[in-house]
Design a protein around this motif. Structure first.
Motif, PDB file in Angstrom:
ATOM      1  N   ASN A 142       0.832  -1.189   0.000  1.00  0.00           N
ATOM      2  CA  ASN A 142       0.000   0.000   0.000  1.00  0.00           C
ATOM      3  C   ASN A 142       0.876   1.252   0.000  1.00  0.00           C
ATOM      4  OD1 ASN A 142      -1.491   2.275   1.623  1.00  0.00           O
ATOM      5  ND2 ASN A 142      -3.096   0.920   0.876  1.00  0.00           N
ATOM      6  N   PRO A 143       0.621   2.200  -0.916  1.00  0.00           N
ATOM      7  CA  PRO A 143       1.490   3.387  -1.032  1.00  0.00           C
ATOM      8  C   PRO A 143       1.476   4.290   0.195  1.00  0.00           C
ATOM      9  CG  PRO A 143      -0.465   3.591  -2.426  1.00  0.00           C
ATOM     10  CD  PRO A 143      -0.448   2.186  -1.927  1.00  0.00           C
ATOM     11  N   ILE A 144       0.452   4.171   1.040  1.00  0.00           N
ATOM     12  CA  ILE A 144       0.361   4.998   2.242  1.00  0.00           C
ATOM     13  C   ILE A 144       0.878   4.241   3.470  1.00  0.00           C
ATOM     14  CG2 ILE A 144      -1.199   6.213   3.808  1.00  0.00           C
ATOM     15  CD1 ILE A 144      -2.987   6.777   1.401  1.00  0.00           C
ATOM     16  N   THR A 145       0.424   2.992   3.609  1.00  0.00           N
ATOM     17  CA  THR A 145       0.868   2.144   4.714  1.00  0.00           C
ATOM     18  C   THR A 145       1.690   1.001   4.134  1.00  0.00           C
ATOM     19  OG1 THR A 145      -1.180   2.679   5.900  1.00  0.00           O
ATOM     20  CG2 THR A 145       0.140   0.836   6.743  1.00  0.00           C
ATOM     21  N   ALA A 146       2.986   1.169   4.118  1.00  0.00           N
ATOM     22  CA  ALA A 146       3.876   0.237   3.409  1.00  0.00           C
ATOM     23  C   ALA A 146       3.904  -1.162   4.017  1.00  0.00           C
ATOM     24  CB  ALA A 146       5.291   0.797   3.363  1.00  0.00           C
ATOM     25  N   THR A 147       3.480  -1.294   5.263  1.00  0.00           N
ATOM     26  CA  THR A 147       3.489  -2.621   5.880  1.00  0.00           C
ATOM     27  C   THR A 147       2.354  -3.506   5.363  1.00  0.00           C
ATOM     28  OG1 THR A 147       2.180  -1.768   7.738  1.00  0.00           O
ATOM     29  CG2 THR A 147       4.580  -1.845   8.005  1.00  0.00           C
ATOM     30  N   ILE A 148       1.411  -2.902   4.661  1.00  0.00           N
ATOM     31  CA  ILE A 148       0.266  -3.656   4.134  1.00  0.00           C
ATOM     32  C   ILE A 148       0.544  -4.145   2.717  1.00  0.00           C
ATOM     33  CG2 ILE A 148      -2.143  -3.487   3.389  1.00  0.00           C
ATOM     34  CD1 ILE A 148      -2.654  -1.605   5.697  1.00  0.00           C
ATOM     35  N   LEU A 149       0.506  -5.443   2.553  1.00  0.00           N
ATOM     36  CA  LEU A 149       0.585  -6.042   1.216  1.00  0.00           C
ATOM     37  C   LEU A 149      -0.859  -6.290   0.786  1.00  0.00           C
ATOM     38  CD1 LEU A 149       2.791  -9.138   0.229  1.00  0.00           C
ATOM     39  CD2 LEU A 149       0.597  -8.598  -0.809  1.00  0.00           C
ATOM     40  N   GLU A 150      -1.254  -5.683  -0.325  1.00  0.00           N
ATOM     41  CA  GLU A 150      -2.652  -5.753  -0.724  1.00  0.00           C
ATOM     42  C   GLU A 150      -2.842  -6.378  -2.101  1.00  0.00           C
ATOM     43  OE1 GLU A 150      -4.070  -1.758  -0.634  1.00  0.00           O
ATOM     44  OE2 GLU A 150      -2.807  -1.091  -2.294  1.00  0.00           O
ATOM     45  N   ARG A 151      -4.018  -6.944  -2.259  1.00  0.00           N
ATOM     46  CA  ARG A 151      -4.440  -7.471  -3.559  1.00  0.00           C
ATOM     47  C   ARG A 151      -5.604  -6.623  -4.039  1.00  0.00           C
ATOM     48  NH1 ARG A 151      -8.014 -12.502  -3.235  1.00  0.00           N
ATOM     49  NH2 ARG A 151      -9.503 -10.823  -2.881  1.00  0.00           N
ATOM     50  N   ILE A 152      -5.469  -6.139  -5.266  1.00  0.00           N
ATOM     51  CA  ILE A 152      -6.520  -5.311  -5.868  1.00  0.00           C
ATOM     52  C   ILE A 152      -7.039  -6.043  -7.104  1.00  0.00           C
ATOM     53  CG2 ILE A 152      -7.033  -3.104  -6.990  1.00  0.00           C
ATOM     54  CD1 ILE A 152      -4.695  -1.916  -5.345  1.00  0.00           C
ATOM     55  N   ILE A 153      -8.349  -6.094  -7.241  1.00  0.00           N
ATOM     56  CA  ILE A 153      -8.962  -6.699  -8.420  1.00  0.00           C
ATOM     57  C   ILE A 153      -9.693  -5.614  -9.209  1.00  0.00           C
ATOM     58  CG2 ILE A 153     -10.651  -8.360  -9.288  1.00  0.00           C
ATOM     59  CD1 ILE A 153     -10.155 -10.060  -6.831  1.00  0.00           C
ATOM     60  N   VAL A 154      -9.296  -5.452 -10.450  1.00  0.00           N
ATOM     61  CA  VAL A 154      -9.995  -4.543 -11.357  1.00  0.00           C
ATOM     62  C   VAL A 154     -10.728  -5.434 -12.352  1.00  0.00           C
ATOM     63  CG1 VAL A 154      -9.780  -2.653 -12.992  1.00  0.00           C
ATOM     64  CG2 VAL A 154      -8.160  -2.840 -11.091  1.00  0.00           C
ATOM     65  N   ALA A 155     -11.999  -5.642 -12.091  1.00  0.00           N
ATOM     66  CA  ALA A 155     -12.770  -6.615 -12.871  1.00  0.00           C
ATOM     67  C   ALA A 155     -13.586  -5.960 -13.970  1.00  0.00           C
ATOM     68  CB  ALA A 155     -13.695  -7.403 -11.946  1.00  0.00           C
ATOM     69  N   ASP A 156     -13.759  -6.699 -15.068  1.00  0.00           N
ATOM     70  CA  ASP A 156     -14.653  -6.273 -16.140  1.00  0.00           C
ATOM     71  C   ASP A 156     -16.071  -6.156 -15.566  1.00  0.00           C
ATOM     72  OD1 ASP A 156     -14.919  -6.208 -19.348  1.00  0.00           O
ATOM     73  OD2 ASP A 156     -16.665  -7.240 -18.488  1.00  0.00           O
ATOM     74  N   PRO A 157     -16.844  -5.153 -15.994  1.00  0.00           N
ATOM     75  CA  PRO A 157     -18.193  -4.966 -15.439  1.00  0.00           C
ATOM     76  C   PRO A 157     -19.072  -6.212 -15.513  1.00  0.00           C
ATOM     77  CG  PRO A 157     -17.564  -3.062 -16.734  1.00  0.00           C
ATOM     78  CD  PRO A 157     -16.499  -4.090 -16.948  1.00  0.00           C
ATOM     79  N   ALA A 158     -18.842  -7.073 -16.508  1.00  0.00           N
ATOM     80  CA  ALA A 158     -19.666  -8.275 -16.657  1.00  0.00           C
ATOM     81  C   ALA A 158     -19.130  -9.456 -15.852  1.00  0.00           C
ATOM     82  CB  ALA A 158     -19.748  -8.656 -18.138  1.00  0.00           C
ATOM     83  N   SER A 159     -17.963  -9.313 -15.286  1.00  0.00           N
ATOM     84  CA  SER A 159     -17.323 -10.419 -14.588  1.00  0.00           C
ATOM     85  C   SER A 159     -17.909 -10.653 -13.201  1.00  0.00           C
ATOM     86  CB  SER A 159     -15.820 -10.163 -14.457  1.00  0.00           C
ATOM     87  OG  SER A 159     -15.199 -11.181 -13.703  1.00  0.00           O
ATOM     88  N   SER A 160     -17.959 -11.916 -12.799  1.00  0.00           N
ATOM     89  CA  SER A 160     -18.441 -12.243 -11.453  1.00  0.00           C
ATOM     90  C   SER A 160     -17.426 -11.810 -10.390  1.00  0.00           C
ATOM     91  CB  SER A 160     -18.688 -13.749 -11.334  1.00  0.00           C
ATOM     92  OG  SER A 160     -17.483 -14.474 -11.497  1.00  0.00           O
ATOM     93  N   ARG A 161     -16.207 -11.493 -10.822  1.00  0.00           N
ATOM     94  CA  ARG A 161     -15.195 -11.064  -9.855  1.00  0.00           C
ATOM     95  C   ARG A 161     -15.455  -9.659  -9.316  1.00  0.00           C
ATOM     96  NH1 ARG A 161     -11.568 -13.703 -13.718  1.00  0.00           N
ATOM     97  NH2 ARG A 161     -10.812 -15.660 -12.804  1.00  0.00           N
ATOM     98  N   THR A 162     -16.448  -8.966  -9.869  1.00  0.00           N
ATOM     99  CA  THR A 162     -16.812  -7.657  -9.324  1.00  0.00           C
ATOM    100  C   THR A 162     -17.367  -7.801  -7.908  1.00  0.00           C
ATOM    101  OG1 THR A 162     -19.018  -7.825 -10.332  1.00  0.00           O
ATOM    102  CG2 THR A 162     -17.328  -6.625 -11.568  1.00  0.00           C
ATOM    103  N   THR A 163     -17.784  -9.007  -7.533  1.00  0.00           N
ATOM    104  CA  THR A 163     -18.347  -9.236  -6.206  1.00  0.00           C
ATOM    105  C   THR A 163     -17.263  -9.550  -5.165  1.00  0.00           C
ATOM    106  OG1 THR A 163     -18.678 -11.606  -6.642  1.00  0.00           O
ATOM    107  CG2 THR A 163     -20.479 -10.124  -7.218  1.00  0.00           C
TER     108      THR A 163
END
Length: 204
Positions: A116-137
């Protein structure tokens, strides 16, 4: 009839003897206390070390499993005004969008792993899903590790050669080495647990 007098050989402790006994007792108590404190500190350090190992392992496993099923590494992806760029400390992957029945759609979903660019101790996973994808949930971002000391990615082509982001073409990567270093300061001492994994992309 007169009784026979028996002399009493018992005598009270002298002041010096009493002081010596007290000194010995204090020394013994101090030794026992030092052993107990040392054992307690070692137990705390061991518990913290195991926690660091678990957090590093969980993060590496999550990143590794995503790399395996992805369709490739991408140089960068922009979404919502933010540009995510593959580098030695950030990984951007693409994978086909899917519906609720896991059928492949025409769109593309993107996974980003970074500190995370603000809290460097946090390793994060970000999902940018297609609007039709079930991964939006799927919740995003998600914290995979909250005690991250270092996160590095190394990219390799089919010949095993290292690809340098910004110099070589990371989209030709067929394998990625993931290294997660979890760190925590315990009792004035910094503990570290590094877990790494060399992962091949199944779809490349």
């Amino acid at each position: 009839m007169w009784g026979v007098l028996v002399p009493n050989n018992k005598r009270a402790l002298t002041l010096i003897e009493l002081l010596i006994a007290m000194a010995i007792s204090i020394v013994v108590s101090g030794v026992i206390l030092a052993i107990l404190v040392s054992s307690w500190r070692a137990d705390i350090a061991q518990t913290a070390y195991l926690d660091l190992q678990q957090k590093s392992r969980t993060a590496v496993d999550e990143i590794s499993s995503t790399i395996k099923v992805s369709s490739g590494v991408v140089t960068s992806h922009t979404a919502g005004g933010t540009t995510y760029t593959t580098s030695s400390t950030e990984l951007v992957l693409k994978t086909p969008a899917i519906d609720d029945s896991l059928n492949i759609l025409t769109g593309t979903d993107y996974y980003v792993f970074r500190r995370n660019p603000i809290t460097a101790t946090i390793l994060e996973r970000i999902i940018v899903a297609d609007p039709a994808s079930s991964r939006t949930t799927i919740a995003s971002p998600v914290t995979l590790n909250d005690v991250t000391g270092a996160l590095t990615f190394t990219y390799h082509d089919s010949a095993g050669a290292t690809i340098t982001p910004g110099v070589g073409d990371v989209t030709t990567s067929t394998a990625v080495k993931v290294v997660v270093d979890s760190r925590k300061t315990v009792q004035g001492r910094t503990l570290s647990r590094i877990i790494d994994n060399f992962v091949y992309l199944r779809n490349r």
